[in-house]
Design a protein around this motif. Structure first.
Motif, PDB file in Angstrom:
ATOM      1  N   THR A  38      15.243 -27.311 -64.119  1.00  0.00           N
ATOM      2  CA  THR A  38      13.879 -27.139 -63.537  1.00  0.00           C
ATOM      3  C   THR A  38      13.729 -25.363 -63.036  1.00  0.00           C
ATOM      4  O   THR A  38      14.492 -24.712 -62.516  1.00  0.00           O
ATOM      5  N   VAL A  39      12.736 -25.219 -63.884  1.00  0.00           N
ATOM      6  CA  VAL A  39      12.490 -23.477 -63.799  1.00  0.00           C
ATOM      7  C   VAL A  39      11.442 -23.401 -62.558  1.00  0.00           C
ATOM      8  O   VAL A  39      10.198 -23.843 -62.689  1.00  0.00           O
ATOM      9  N   PRO A  40      11.805 -22.568 -61.651  1.00  0.00           N
ATOM     10  CA  PRO A  40      10.736 -22.370 -60.531  1.00  0.00           C
ATOM     11  C   PRO A  40       9.810 -21.407 -60.638  1.00  0.00           C
ATOM     12  O   PRO A  40      10.116 -20.658 -61.774  1.00  0.00           O
ATOM     13  N   ASN A  54      16.749 -20.850 -70.677  1.00  0.00           N
ATOM     14  CA  ASN A  54      16.907 -21.162 -69.279  1.00  0.00           C
ATOM     15  C   ASN A  54      18.312 -21.450 -69.051  1.00  0.00           C
ATOM     16  O   ASN A  54      18.443 -22.244 -67.703  1.00  0.00           O
ATOM     17  N   ALA A  55      19.262 -20.635 -69.435  1.00  0.00           N
ATOM     18  CA  ALA A  55      20.647 -20.898 -69.348  1.00  0.00           C
ATOM     19  C   ALA A  55      21.118 -22.322 -69.124  1.00  0.00           C
ATOM     20  O   ALA A  55      22.018 -22.587 -68.427  1.00  0.00           O
ATOM     21  N   ALA A  56      20.441 -23.097 -70.092  1.00  0.00           N
ATOM     22  CA  ALA A  56      20.842 -24.701 -69.950  1.00  0.00           C
ATOM     23  C   ALA A  56      22.073 -25.040 -70.934  1.00  0.00           C
ATOM     24  O   ALA A  56      22.475 -26.342 -71.181  1.00  0.00           O
ATOM     25  N   GLY A  57      22.774 -23.792 -71.653  1.00  0.00           N
ATOM     26  CA  GLY A  57      23.549 -24.124 -72.384  1.00  0.00           C
ATOM     27  C   GLY A  57      23.404 -24.730 -73.812  1.00  0.00           C
ATOM     28  O   GLY A  57      22.214 -25.133 -74.091  1.00  0.00           O
ATOM     29  N   GLN A  58      24.297 -24.695 -74.815  1.00  0.00           N
ATOM     30  CA  GLN A  58      23.930 -25.095 -76.173  1.00  0.00           C
ATOM     31  C   GLN A  58      25.092 -25.923 -76.526  1.00  0.00           C
ATOM     32  O   GLN A  58      26.220 -25.401 -76.834  1.00  0.00           O
ATOM     33  N   ASP A  59      24.975 -27.252 -76.683  1.00  0.00           N
ATOM     34  CA  ASP A  59      26.009 -28.322 -77.164  1.00  0.00           C
ATOM     35  C   ASP A  59      26.792 -27.583 -78.448  1.00  0.00           C
ATOM     36  O   ASP A  59      26.338 -27.294 -79.336  1.00  0.00           O
ATOM     37  N   GLY A  60      28.137 -27.465 -78.243  1.00  0.00           N
ATOM     38  CA  GLY A  60      28.931 -26.917 -79.432  1.00  0.00           C
ATOM     39  C   GLY A  60      28.857 -25.475 -79.514  1.00  0.00           C
ATOM     40  O   GLY A  60      29.477 -24.780 -80.243  1.00  0.00           O
ATOM     41  N   LEU A  97      17.791 -19.719 -60.818  1.00  0.00           N
ATOM     42  CA  LEU A  97      17.457 -20.852 -61.424  1.00  0.00           C
ATOM     43  C   LEU A  97      18.724 -21.715 -60.771  1.00  0.00           C
ATOM     44  O   LEU A  97      18.305 -23.147 -60.749  1.00  0.00           O
ATOM     45  N   GLN A  98      19.738 -21.448 -60.661  1.00  0.00           N
ATOM     46  CA  GLN A  98      20.709 -22.224 -59.734  1.00  0.00           C
ATOM     47  C   GLN A  98      20.193 -22.840 -58.546  1.00  0.00           C
ATOM     48  O   GLN A  98      20.512 -24.035 -58.414  1.00  0.00           O
ATOM     49  N   ARG A  99      19.750 -21.836 -57.713  1.00  0.00           N
ATOM     50  CA  ARG A  99      19.202 -22.387 -56.506  1.00  0.00           C
ATOM     51  C   ARG A  99      18.134 -23.334 -56.633  1.00  0.00           C
ATOM     52  O   ARG A  99      18.139 -24.376 -55.947  1.00  0.00           O
TER      53      ARG A  99
END
Length: 137
Positions: free
Chosen positions: A39-41, A65-71, A130-132
């Motif tokens: 969720t991006v505030p 959004n720092a959501a990672g990328q599989d692999g 983003l984490q908060r």
């Protein structure tokens, strides 16, 4: 060593290798799919600066959004990277020096070329915001 002993040794080594390989998880291709629902505030001005720098220097691996990328690379919006476990200095050290993979199966992270400490401060600020927003304090 006679031929029979050598043949037995080769068979045992081959058998051990096959058992070892069968115990390894199968390799799967990297899909690059986001690994976290982020969720991006409404970002603060400082976090917006950090977002721009993140997109330039980090998103190629860690995803939008720092959501990672599989692999490819892990999400930074994840409880593993909460401030009490990976403080801000850990982000600086990882970007500057690289880091040996230890929480995920992505391998080692290489240093990020051409990034400065003030830029890293802004990137970390963005990631923390983003984490908060996603319940990671």
């Amino acid at each position: 060593m006679n031929r029979r002993t050598l043949l037995i040794a080769v068979i045992l080594l081959a058998g051990a290798f096959l058992i070892y390989r069968s115990l390894q998880p199968p390799e799967r291709p990297a899909s690059g799919a986001a690994m976290a629902n982020v969720t991006v505030p409404q970002l603060s001005a400082q976090a917006q600066e950090g977002e721009t720098l993140f997109n330039r220097s980090c998103a190629t691996c860690h995803g939008q959004n720092a959501a990672g990328q599989d692999g490819i690379a892990p999400p930074l919006v994840h409880k593993i990277y909460e401030p009490n476990h990976h403080g801000d200095a850990a982000f600086h050290l990882a970007a500057k020096n690289g880091v040996r993979g230890h929480h995920w199966q992505f391998g080692d992270m290489r240093p990020v070329e051409g990034i400065t400490d003030p830029e890293l401060d802004k990137i970390v600020f963005y990631v923390r915001e983003l984490q908060r927003a996603n319940g990671i304090n």
